[in-house]
Each structure stands twice: as structure tokens, then as C-alpha cells.
Design a protein around this motif. Structure first.
Motif, PDB file in Angstrom:
ATOM      1  N   ASP A  19      46.484  43.992  35.100  1.00  0.00           N
ATOM      2  CA  ASP A  19      46.294  43.837  33.500  1.00  0.00           C
ATOM      3  C   ASP A  19      45.055  42.857  33.476  1.00  0.00           C
ATOM      4  OD1 ASP A  19      47.582  45.717  32.979  1.00  0.00           O
ATOM      5  OD2 ASP A  19      49.937  44.885  32.623  1.00  0.00           O
ATOM      6  N   GLU A  20      45.698  41.703  34.279  1.00  0.00           N
ATOM      7  CA  GLU A  20      44.795  40.465  34.087  1.00  0.00           C
ATOM      8  C   GLU A  20      42.982  40.716  34.112  1.00  0.00           C
ATOM      9  OE1 GLU A  20      44.198  36.805  32.356  1.00  0.00           O
ATOM     10  OE2 GLU A  20      46.333  37.680  32.200  1.00  0.00           O
ATOM     11  N   HIS A  23      41.854  42.313  31.141  1.00  0.00           N
ATOM     12  CA  HIS A  23      41.440  41.872  30.413  1.00  0.00           C
ATOM     13  C   HIS A  23      39.842  40.850  30.728  1.00  0.00           C
ATOM     14  CE1 HIS A  23      42.740  39.204  26.967  1.00  0.00           C
ATOM     15  NE2 HIS A  23      42.981  38.366  27.128  1.00  0.00           N
ATOM     16  N   ARG A  24      40.551  40.233  31.594  1.00  0.00           N
ATOM     17  CA  ARG A  24      39.143  38.965  32.123  1.00  0.00           C
ATOM     18  C   ARG A  24      38.062  39.555  31.618  1.00  0.00           C
ATOM     19  NH1 ARG A  24      40.790  33.091  34.629  1.00  0.00           N
ATOM     20  NH2 ARG A  24      43.716  33.455  33.680  1.00  0.00           N
ATOM     21  N   PRO A  26      36.665  43.396  31.470  1.00  0.00           N
ATOM     22  CA  PRO A  26      36.351  44.229  30.733  1.00  0.00           C
ATOM     23  C   PRO A  26      35.710  45.698  31.577  1.00  0.00           C
ATOM     24  CG  PRO A  26      35.307  42.931  29.392  1.00  0.00           C
ATOM     25  CD  PRO A  26      36.515  42.236  30.638  1.00  0.00           C
TER      26      PRO A  26
END
Length: 108
Positions: A19-20, A23-24, A26
Motif C-alpha cells: 500500500d505504501e 501511495h508513494r 503511483p
């Protein structure tokens, strides 16, 4: 970061990391690998899975391990040790054989 394989990517820590990264970065293709996707303990299945991916991989983040809660590890210490050793060796060998240009990160 364009294409990332995360072994153990469906586990507790792996999901948070996937997920991280998404997020960072894309634009990155993040491939979470759990036991339902590829059996890293089975070298033939693991190498075949890596080879069928094709293309380039920039990063391999290795978090996969056999873990069972409770007292199972106490009663089966050799099983847990040997399976985790095989998983680690196969992860490293797959990196060397299929995606040697990738950066490899692990919690070995």
C-alpha cells in the motif's frame, strides 16, 4: 521505481508495504506475492512463475516466510527452519537467475 515484486506481499507487513509503495509511487507496478500466487518453497514453481512475468523488474522486496502462530513452531522447529531456509535460498536464486539487474532487499 517501475516494477516491484514483494514476496510476502499478502501478509500483515507485506500488505502495508505494498500500500505504501503504491501511495508513494503511483506509476509503479507492484506485484504482491503470497502463497496463493507462487509457492516460493517449491523452486521449480517459483522459477517458472518468475520467468512467466517477462519484462524487467526493478526491485524485489523479500518478506515471505512460513509462520504459524501458537505453539506450532515449538513442536515443529526443524520444519519451520528448513522451509524458511528453502524460501530464502529460492528467493535469492530466482533473483540471480531471472532478474539479476533488480535491487534485492530482504529481512533475511
Amino acid at each position: 521505481m517501475k516494477r516491484v515484486i514483494v514476496t510476502g506481499g499478502t501478509g500483515f507487513i507485506g500488505r502495508a508495504l505494498v500500500d505504501e509503495i503504491r501511495h508513494r509511487y503511483p506509476e509503479a507496478e507492484v506485484i504482491p506475492v503470497g502463497s496463493a500466487v507462487a509457492d516460493i518453497a517449491d523452486e521449480h514453481a517459483w522459477f517458472a512463475w518468475l520467468e512467466q512475468l517477462g519484462g524487467e523488474v526493478d526491485h524485489i522486496i523479500h518478506l515471505a516466510a512460513l509462520y504459524k502462530a501458537g505453539d506450532w513452531p515449538v513442536h515443529h522447529p526443524a520444519t519451520q527452519f528448513n522451509v524458511n531456509l528453502k524460501i530464502n535460498v529460492n528467493a535469492l536464486e530466482g533473483w540471480k537467475r531471472v532478474f539479476p539487474q533488480a535491487k534485492f532487499t530482504s529481512i533475511l
